[in-house]
Design a protein around this motif. Structure first.
Motif, PDB file in Angstrom:
ATOM      1  N   ARG A  75       0.956  -1.145  -0.095  1.00 56.58           N
ATOM      2  CA  ARG A  75       0.008  -0.107   0.016  1.00 56.58           C
ATOM      3  C   ARG A  75       0.951   1.329  -0.068  1.00 56.58           C
ATOM      4  NH1 ARG A  75      -5.311  -0.881   0.167  1.00 56.58           N
ATOM      5  NH2 ARG A  75      -6.161  -2.923   1.033  1.00 56.58           N
ATOM      6  N   THR A  76       2.058   1.190   0.765  1.00 59.84           N
ATOM      7  CA  THR A  76       2.703   2.400   0.857  1.00 59.84           C
ATOM      8  C   THR A  76       3.570   2.662  -0.506  1.00 59.84           C
ATOM      9  OG1 THR A  76       3.338   2.009   3.167  1.00 59.84           O
ATOM     10  CG2 THR A  76       4.774   3.479   1.864  1.00 59.84           C
ATOM     11  N   TYR A  77       3.910   1.756  -1.310  1.00 58.94           N
ATOM     12  CA  TYR A  77       4.575   2.088  -2.676  1.00 58.94           C
ATOM     13  C   TYR A  77       3.683   2.373  -3.795  1.00 58.94           C
ATOM     14  CZ  TYR A  77       5.349  -3.060  -3.258  1.00 58.94           C
ATOM     15  OH  TYR A  77       5.178  -4.508  -3.536  1.00 58.94           O
ATOM     16  N   CYS A  78       2.529   1.669  -3.532  1.00 54.63           N
ATOM     17  CA  CYS A  78       1.431   1.862  -4.615  1.00 54.63           C
ATOM     18  C   CYS A  78       0.749   3.379  -4.430  1.00 54.63           C
ATOM     19  CB  CYS A  78       0.324   0.881  -4.495  1.00 54.63           C
ATOM     20  SG  CYS A  78       0.706  -0.599  -5.118  1.00 54.63           S
ATOM     21  N   ALA A  79       0.783   3.748  -3.257  1.00 51.96           N
ATOM     22  CA  ALA A  79       0.356   5.331  -3.105  1.00 51.96           C
ATOM     23  C   ALA A  79       1.007   6.288  -3.762  1.00 51.96           C
ATOM     24  CB  ALA A  79       0.317   5.568  -1.485  1.00 51.96           C
ATOM     25  N   VAL A  80       2.390   6.039  -4.066  1.00 46.77           N
ATOM     26  CA  VAL A  80       3.338   6.920  -4.526  1.00 46.77           C
ATOM     27  C   VAL A  80       3.812   6.517  -5.825  1.00 46.77           C
ATOM     28  CG1 VAL A  80       3.879   8.099  -2.292  1.00 46.77           C
ATOM     29  CG2 VAL A  80       5.313   5.997  -3.053  1.00 46.77           C
ATOM     30  N   GLY A  81       3.517   5.295  -6.411  1.00 47.51           N
ATOM     31  CA  GLY A  81       4.066   4.885  -7.594  1.00 47.51           C
ATOM     32  C   GLY A  81       2.990   4.881  -8.581  1.00 47.51           C
ATOM     33  N   TRP A  82       3.268   4.164  -9.693  1.00 48.02           N
ATOM     34  CA  TRP A  82       2.209   4.107 -10.857  1.00 48.02           C
ATOM     35  C   TRP A  82       2.089   2.320 -11.037  1.00 48.02           C
ATOM     36  CZ3 TRP A  82       6.731   6.650 -13.994  1.00 48.02           C
ATOM     37  CH2 TRP A  82       6.689   7.901 -13.765  1.00 48.02           C
ATOM     38  N   CYS A  83       0.837   2.151 -10.844  1.00 49.29           N
ATOM     39  CA  CYS A  83       0.333   0.834 -11.025  1.00 49.29           C
ATOM     40  C   CYS A  83      -0.070   0.528 -12.351  1.00 49.29           C
ATOM     41  CB  CYS A  83      -0.550   0.476  -9.697  1.00 49.29           C
ATOM     42  SG  CYS A  83      -0.986  -1.234  -9.660  1.00 49.29           S
ATOM     43  N   LEU A  91       8.087   3.014  -9.424  1.00 46.84           N
ATOM     44  CA  LEU A  91       8.357   4.024  -8.401  1.00 46.84           C
ATOM     45  C   LEU A  91       9.736   4.732  -8.862  1.00 46.84           C
ATOM     46  CD1 LEU A  91       7.704   5.244  -5.861  1.00 46.84           C
ATOM     47  CD2 LEU A  91       9.449   3.574  -4.634  1.00 46.84           C
ATOM     48  N   LYS A 116       8.741  -2.142  -8.027  1.00 52.50           N
ATOM     49  CA  LYS A 116       8.414  -2.449  -7.050  1.00 52.50           C
ATOM     50  C   LYS A 116       7.818  -3.696  -6.744  1.00 52.50           C
ATOM     51  CE  LYS A 116       9.503  -0.685  -3.489  1.00 52.50           C
ATOM     52  NZ  LYS A 116      10.606  -0.666  -2.884  1.00 52.50           N
TER      53      LYS A 116
END
Length: 152
Positions: A28-36, A52, A62
């Motif tokens: 959840r942390t890296y999905c909030a700031v990255g592109w999924c 990311l 990631k």
């Protein structure tokens, strides 16, 4: 497989993301700031890749996962190639990815796709996960970081 960015209002394909990373908190942390990015076939999500930005020149994959029933059919390679094309399109020079020291299949796959060993983050998994992770009969302790140079 068709690719697209997951929109902010869409739920994360958490079950698939957790196949590549067992920590929902970290996902959840890296999905909030990255592109999924998701790969879909006939309206179903069969693959996911989270990118990311690390610096002006480097982006990191990631998370990369393909639904179990679609593995071994080239979908992971297509998803990875799409991520590399996206990195090129956005002007990045390097793409990095990390995986566990015990992830033999992933280490072989990334090297076959042109990634080279770049660094080792010793005891990464012991520091970041509450329970030990075992894979292939080996404790997953170290993060093996691999790097792909665009236009290599």
């Amino acid at each position: 497989m068709e690719f697209r960015l997951l929109q902010a209002h869409e739920p994360l394909p958490m079950e698939l993301l957790l196949e590549a990373d067992p920590s929902e908190r970290l996902v959840r942390t890296y999905c909030a700031v990255g592109w999924c990015m998701i790969g879909e076939q006939e309206g179903s999500v069969i693959g996911v890749c989270v990118l990311l930005v690390l610096s002006d020149s480097t982006i990191e994959i990631k998370n990369l996962a393909v639904a179990e029933s679609f593995r071994g059919q080239g979908y992971g390679r297509r998803l990875l190639q799409h991520a590399l094309a996206e990195a090129l399109h956005r002007g990045f020079q390097f793409v990095e990815i990390g995986t566990g020291n015990s992830s033999m299949d992933q280490l072989a796959f990334y090297q076959k796709c042109g990634f080279r060993f770049h660094a080792i983050d010793s005891d990464f998994f012991r520091r970041n996960y509450p329970e030990p992770i075992f894979e292939n009969g080996i404790e997953c302790r170290d993060m093996i970081r691999l790097r792909y140079t665009i236009n290599n």
